[in-house]
Design an enzyme around this catalytic site. Structure first.
Site, PDB file in Angstrom:
ATOM      1  N   GLY A  12       2.669   9.032  45.426  1.00  0.00           N
ATOM      2  CA  GLY A  12       1.818   7.952  45.908  1.00  0.00           C
ATOM      3  C   GLY A  12       1.485   6.991  44.794  1.00  0.00           C
ATOM      4  O   GLY A  12       0.416   6.369  44.779  1.00  0.00           O
ATOM      5  N   GLY A  13       2.398   6.839  43.851  1.00  0.00           N
ATOM      6  CA  GLY A  13       2.110   6.089  42.635  1.00  0.00           C
ATOM      7  C   GLY A  13       2.340   4.598  42.718  1.00  0.00           C
ATOM      8  O   GLY A  13       2.220   3.903  41.703  1.00  0.00           O
ATOM      9  N   THR A  14       2.681   4.091  43.892  1.00  0.00           N
ATOM     10  CA  THR A  14       2.944   2.651  44.009  1.00  0.00           C
ATOM     11  C   THR A  14       1.772   1.880  44.599  1.00  0.00           C
ATOM     12  O   THR A  14       1.871   0.677  44.818  1.00  0.00           O
ATOM     13  CB  THR A  14       4.195   2.397  44.866  1.00  0.00           C
ATOM     14  OG1 THR A  14       4.004   2.969  46.175  1.00  0.00           O
ATOM     15  CG2 THR A  14       5.433   3.016  44.225  1.00  0.00           C
ATOM     16  N   SER A  15       0.656   2.558  44.852  1.00  0.00           N
ATOM     17  CA  SER A  15      -0.522   1.864  45.390  1.00  0.00           C
ATOM     18  C   SER A  15      -1.773   2.707  45.152  1.00  0.00           C
ATOM     19  O   SER A  15      -1.687   3.887  44.792  1.00  0.00           O
ATOM     20  CB  SER A  15      -0.361   1.600  46.901  1.00  0.00           C
ATOM     21  OG  SER A  15      -0.294   2.819  47.621  1.00  0.00           O
ATOM     22  N   TYR A 152      -8.228  14.231  58.510  1.00  0.00           N
ATOM     23  CA  TYR A 152      -8.303  13.922  57.081  1.00  0.00           C
ATOM     24  C   TYR A 152      -9.199  14.910  56.330  1.00  0.00           C
ATOM     25  O   TYR A 152      -8.796  15.478  55.314  1.00  0.00           O
ATOM     26  CB  TYR A 152      -8.819  12.499  56.893  1.00  0.00           C
ATOM     27  CG  TYR A 152      -8.949  12.078  55.447  1.00  0.00           C
ATOM     28  CD1 TYR A 152      -7.845  11.647  54.725  1.00  0.00           C
ATOM     29  CD2 TYR A 152     -10.187  12.121  54.795  1.00  0.00           C
ATOM     30  CE1 TYR A 152      -7.969  11.258  53.393  1.00  0.00           C
ATOM     31  CE2 TYR A 152     -10.312  11.734  53.467  1.00  0.00           C
ATOM     32  CZ  TYR A 152      -9.202  11.311  52.779  1.00  0.00           C
ATOM     33  OH  TYR A 152      -9.320  10.931  51.459  1.00  0.00           O
TER      34      TYR A 152
END
Length: 254
Positions: A12-15, A152
């Site tokens: 999840g490192g692009t946002s 969640y």
């Protein structure tokens, strides 16, 4: 743990949270590999933040995780930090008869299974390093449920329990792998929840900035903290122990 000269994998490192930590850890002299599902997004992030290394993959897919683990082992055998940041948050009504069963568990596949699968896939490699670290991202909502986010909270509670078990097993094994749980409060800048539930909303809660969250987490990583519970997450932890029903009910209005 010294946060320089490491090779760090961030799902999840692009946002959002993942990208925020990727940028900070890159500044500190680390090799940082960001994992994302969308190649166009990866390309944009790599162009904007020179030095980041992009890897396309889907943590909700076992086949994808196996391929990523094999690629990392072959090309980055020195990788010694795994930062599990991939996650989604959805609000929806459990009484919606049109919802497909698969849709009801999307968070389980990404938030919970993705964290477990990615960690398990890279553990053999992490165990070979002189010093390593696994970071998981749970949530203040792991301590009590948000009724309009029915899955969640459950997945983040699962991440919390899994992280404790992982830490205990590694400690008993004698492996020099630190395990830290990051427990963020609401961070509005992440845009984690793309959709809302009509007619319902969470009560207004103070939001922590990404910069502040990163500072808390980096400090915790450097000190090998078991968990970092900043801001409102401390309140939610207390509420989950002593007033879970009243606080959960107060989180819905309308």
């Amino acid at each position: 743990m010294k946060l320089s000269n490491n090779t760090i994998i961030i799902t999840g490192g692009t946002s959002g949270i993942g990208l925020a930590y990727a940028k900070e850890l890159l500044k500190r002299g680390n090799k940082v590999i960001v994992i994302g599902r969308n190649q166009k997004t990866i390309d944009r992030v790599m162009k904007e933040y020179k030095g980041l290394i992009g890897l396309q993959g889907d943590v909700s897919s076992l086949d994808s995780i196996r391929k990523m683990a094999s690629f990392i082992k072959e090309n980055y055998p020195e990788a010694n930090v795994l930062f599990n940041s991939a996650g989604i948050m959805r609000s929806f009504k459990l009484l919606d008869e049109k919802m497909e069963l698969e849709q009801a568990t999307a968070e389980v596949d990404i938030n919970l299974k993705g964290t477990m699968w990615m960690t398990q896939a890279l553990l053999p490699q992490l165990c070979k390093q002189n010093e390593a670290m696994v970071v998981t991202v749970s949530s203040g909502l792991s301590y009590l449920t948000s009724p309009i986010h029915p899955v969640y909270s459950a997945t983040k509670a699962g991440v919390h329990m899994y992280t404790d078990a992982l830490r205990i097993q590694l400690n008993k094994s004698g492996k020099n792998i630190h395990v830290m749980e990051l427990v963020p409060p609401l961070v509005a800048e992440t845009n984690l929840e793309p959709n809302g539930t009509k007619g319902e909303s969470t009560t207004s809660m103070p939001s922590m900035s990404l910069d502040t969250l990163v500072k808390h987490g980096i400090k915790g990583m450097e000190k090998n903290k078991k968990r970092v519970v900043p801001g409102l997450s401390k309140v939610l932890r207390f509420a989950g122990k002593f007033f879970p029903d009243s606080f959960s009910n107060s989180m819905v209005r309308g």
